[in-house]
Design a protein around this motif. Structure first.
Motif, PDB file in Angstrom:
ATOM      1  N   HIS A 140       8.099  -3.236   3.492  1.00 10.87           N
ATOM      2  CA  HIS A 140       6.975  -3.554   4.387  1.00 10.87           C
ATOM      3  C   HIS A 140       7.421  -3.535   5.836  1.00 10.87           C
ATOM      4  O   HIS A 140       6.670  -3.108   6.715  1.00 10.87           O
ATOM      5  CB  HIS A 140       6.408  -4.941   4.068  1.00 10.87           C
ATOM      6  CG  HIS A 140       5.370  -4.975   3.018  1.00 10.87           C
ATOM      7  ND1 HIS A 140       4.029  -4.853   3.287  1.00 10.87           N
ATOM      8  CD2 HIS A 140       5.463  -5.146   1.674  1.00 10.87           C
ATOM      9  CE1 HIS A 140       3.344  -4.946   2.161  1.00 10.87           C
ATOM     10  NE2 HIS A 140       4.194  -5.118   1.169  1.00 10.87           N
ATOM     11  N   ALA A 141       8.616  -4.035   6.097  1.00 12.18           N
ATOM     12  CA  ALA A 141       9.089  -4.167   7.481  1.00 12.18           C
ATOM     13  C   ALA A 141       9.334  -2.814   8.134  1.00 12.18           C
ATOM     14  O   ALA A 141       9.113  -2.658   9.335  1.00 12.18           O
ATOM     15  CB  ALA A 141      10.361  -5.006   7.523  1.00 12.18           C
ATOM     16  N   LEU A 142       9.785  -1.838   7.379  1.00  4.81           N
ATOM     17  CA  LEU A 142      10.152  -0.541   7.950  1.00  4.81           C
ATOM     18  C   LEU A 142       9.006   0.154   8.689  1.00  4.81           C
ATOM     19  O   LEU A 142       9.141   0.442   9.877  1.00  4.81           O
ATOM     20  CB  LEU A 142      10.748   0.370   6.880  1.00  4.81           C
ATOM     21  CG  LEU A 142      12.196   0.068   6.515  1.00  4.81           C
ATOM     22  CD1 LEU A 142      12.600   0.813   5.246  1.00  4.81           C
ATOM     23  CD2 LEU A 142      13.132   0.430   7.668  1.00  4.81           C
ATOM     24  N   PRO A 143       7.883   0.431   8.049  1.00  2.00           N
ATOM     25  CA  PRO A 143       6.844   1.169   8.781  1.00  2.00           C
ATOM     26  C   PRO A 143       6.131   0.316   9.828  1.00  2.00           C
ATOM     27  O   PRO A 143       5.620   0.837  10.815  1.00  2.00           O
ATOM     28  CB  PRO A 143       5.881   1.621   7.693  1.00  2.00           C
ATOM     29  CG  PRO A 143       6.052   0.627   6.598  1.00  2.00           C
ATOM     30  CD  PRO A 143       7.505   0.226   6.646  1.00  2.00           C
ATOM     31  N   GLY A 144       6.116  -1.012   9.621  1.00  2.00           N
ATOM     32  CA  GLY A 144       5.422  -1.880  10.567  1.00  2.00           C
ATOM     33  C   GLY A 144       6.276  -2.306  11.742  1.00  2.00           C
ATOM     34  O   GLY A 144       5.772  -2.893  12.697  1.00  2.00           O
ATOM     35  N   GLY A 145       7.581  -2.062  11.661  1.00  2.00           N
ATOM     36  CA  GLY A 145       8.481  -2.487  12.722  1.00  2.00           C
ATOM     37  C   GLY A 145       8.575  -3.995  12.854  1.00  2.00           C
ATOM     38  O   GLY A 145       8.826  -4.523  13.931  1.00  2.00           O
ATOM     39  N   TYR A 146       8.360  -4.702  11.767  1.00  2.00           N
ATOM     40  CA  TYR A 146       8.397  -6.159  11.780  1.00  2.00           C
ATOM     41  C   TYR A 146       9.826  -6.684  11.902  1.00  2.00           C
ATOM     42  O   TYR A 146      10.771  -6.049  11.447  1.00  2.00           O
ATOM     43  CB  TYR A 146       7.826  -6.724  10.471  1.00  2.00           C
ATOM     44  CG  TYR A 146       6.397  -6.368  10.205  1.00  2.00           C
ATOM     45  CD1 TYR A 146       5.367  -6.969  10.927  1.00  2.00           C
ATOM     46  CD2 TYR A 146       6.058  -5.450   9.215  1.00  2.00           C
ATOM     47  CE1 TYR A 146       4.049  -6.656  10.661  1.00  2.00           C
ATOM     48  CE2 TYR A 146       4.736  -5.137   8.951  1.00  2.00           C
ATOM     49  CZ  TYR A 146       3.737  -5.744   9.681  1.00  2.00           C
ATOM     50  OH  TYR A 146       2.431  -5.438   9.423  1.00  2.00           O
TER      51      TYR A 146
ATOM     52  N   ASP B 252       0.832  -1.198   0.000  1.00  2.00           N
ATOM     53  CA  ASP B 252       0.000   0.000   0.000  1.00  2.00           C
ATOM     54  C   ASP B 252       0.872   1.256   0.000  1.00  2.00           C
ATOM     55  O   ASP B 252       2.098   1.174  -0.089  1.00  2.00           O
ATOM     56  CB  ASP B 252      -0.966  -0.013   1.191  1.00  2.00           C
ATOM     57  CG  ASP B 252      -0.250  -0.121   2.534  1.00  2.00           C
ATOM     58  OD1 ASP B 252       0.978   0.141   2.600  1.00  2.00           O
ATOM     59  OD2 ASP B 252      -0.914  -0.474   3.529  1.00  2.00           O
ATOM     60  N   THR B 253       0.255   2.416   0.112  1.00  2.00           N
ATOM     61  CA  THR B 253       1.007   3.674   0.040  1.00  2.00           C
ATOM     62  C   THR B 253       2.006   3.816   1.182  1.00  2.00           C
ATOM     63  O   THR B 253       3.065   4.411   1.004  1.00  2.00           O
ATOM     64  CB  THR B 253       0.050   4.892   0.041  1.00  2.00           C
ATOM     65  OG1 THR B 253      -0.785   4.831   1.202  1.00  2.00           O
ATOM     66  CG2 THR B 253      -0.806   4.910  -1.207  1.00  2.00           C
ATOM     67  N   ARG B 254       1.688   3.262   2.337  1.00  2.00           N
ATOM     68  CA  ARG B 254       2.617   3.312   3.472  1.00  2.00           C
ATOM     69  C   ARG B 254       3.905   2.560   3.137  1.00  2.00           C
ATOM     70  O   ARG B 254       4.996   2.989   3.496  1.00  2.00           O
ATOM     71  CB  ARG B 254       1.933   2.699   4.689  1.00  2.00           C
ATOM     72  CG  ARG B 254       2.602   2.963   5.999  1.00  2.00           C
ATOM     73  CD  ARG B 254       1.723   2.489   7.136  1.00  2.00           C
ATOM     74  NE  ARG B 254       1.646   1.042   7.136  1.00  2.00           N
ATOM     75  CZ  ARG B 254       1.954   0.286   8.179  1.00  2.00           C
ATOM     76  NH1 ARG B 254       2.305   0.834   9.312  1.00  2.00           N
ATOM     77  NH2 ARG B 254       1.862  -1.016   8.113  1.00  2.00           N
ATOM     78  N   VAL B 255       3.774   1.445   2.433  1.00  2.00           N
ATOM     79  CA  VAL B 255       4.937   0.650   2.024  1.00  2.00           C
ATOM     80  C   VAL B 255       5.683   1.365   0.896  1.00  2.00           C
ATOM     81  O   VAL B 255       6.911   1.491   0.931  1.00  2.00           O
ATOM     82  CB  VAL B 255       4.498  -0.766   1.585  1.00  2.00           C
ATOM     83  CG1 VAL B 255       5.665  -1.543   1.001  1.00  2.00           C
ATOM     84  CG2 VAL B 255       3.868  -1.515   2.757  1.00  2.00           C
ATOM     85  N   VAL B 256       4.945   1.832  -0.087  1.00  2.00           N
ATOM     86  CA  VAL B 256       5.558   2.524  -1.228  1.00  2.00           C
ATOM     87  C   VAL B 256       6.376   3.725  -0.754  1.00  2.00           C
ATOM     88  O   VAL B 256       7.444   4.010  -1.306  1.00  2.00           O
ATOM     89  CB  VAL B 256       4.480   2.941  -2.260  1.00  2.00           C
ATOM     90  CG1 VAL B 256       5.059   3.834  -3.338  1.00  2.00           C
ATOM     91  CG2 VAL B 256       3.846   1.691  -2.888  1.00  2.00           C
ATOM     92  N   SER B 257       5.919   4.379   0.306  1.00  2.00           N
ATOM     93  CA  SER B 257       6.660   5.539   0.815  1.00  2.00           C
ATOM     94  C   SER B 257       8.036   5.161   1.376  1.00  2.00           C
ATOM     95  O   SER B 257       8.882   6.030   1.584  1.00  2.00           O
ATOM     96  CB  SER B 257       5.836   6.269   1.883  1.00  2.00           C
ATOM     97  OG  SER B 257       5.763   5.488   3.072  1.00  2.00           O
TER      98      SER B 257
END
Length: 164
Positions: A110-116, A72-77
């Protein structure tokens, strides 16, 4: 801790460690952990699994609908941060081009904004010819671990029932 699984976790589990036919507990644990919001992967990994057109593809389609997160846009950013770090390293242009086209790039984004915590069988390697997930995770301050470390942290137990 929330985990984000690389394609090789699924593929090596099926081929080498936890075959769908003889170790269903592993696959059930993945589904239960996903329902508990602890284990995920991404749409690009699902695409890699689907390309195999085998029992793992069937398992994914039948059981893992919520496991594979959409880009999604959060990942694309996050693409700029991942690509910026990659470009600042001493990787060969072919390695960079390949990395930008495979699921690994998206997995990190994906991992960056989710802190995974990223879960992979890959190990760090200092090679200009191939970009490894653990190297990128280290460079960007993300946690990474093997599937076995994840299973131990989560105290997963695959115990046989009575054989009557």
């Amino acid at each position: 801790m929330i985990y984000l699984l690389d394609a090789n976790v699924f593929i090596q589990a099926k081929n080498l460690h936890y075959g769908l036919d003889f170790c269903p507990a592993f696959w059930e644990w993945l589904i239960e952990s996903n329902h508990a919001q602890k284990v995920f992967s991404i749409d690009k990994v699902a695409d890699e699994i689907a390309a195999g057109a085998d029992e793992l593809t069937d398992w994914m389609r039948n059981n893992a609908n919520s496991m594979f997160l959409a880009t999604d846009t959060r990942v694309v950013s996050q693409f700029g941060q991942v690509s910026g770090w990659t470009m600042e390293q001493n990787y060969e242009p072919a390695a960079i081009n390949t990395f930008f086209q495979v699921a690994d790039f998206y997995l990190i984004a994906h991992a960056l904004p989710g802190g995974y915590a990223v879960v992979t069988h890959e190990v760090p390697a200092n090679s200009p010819k191939r970009i490894k997930i653990p190297n990128v995770c280290s460079g960007l301050g993300l946690r990474f671990m093997t599937p076995y470390e994840m299973l131990r942290r989560e105290q997963a137990r695959f115990i046989l029932g009575s054989c009557e």
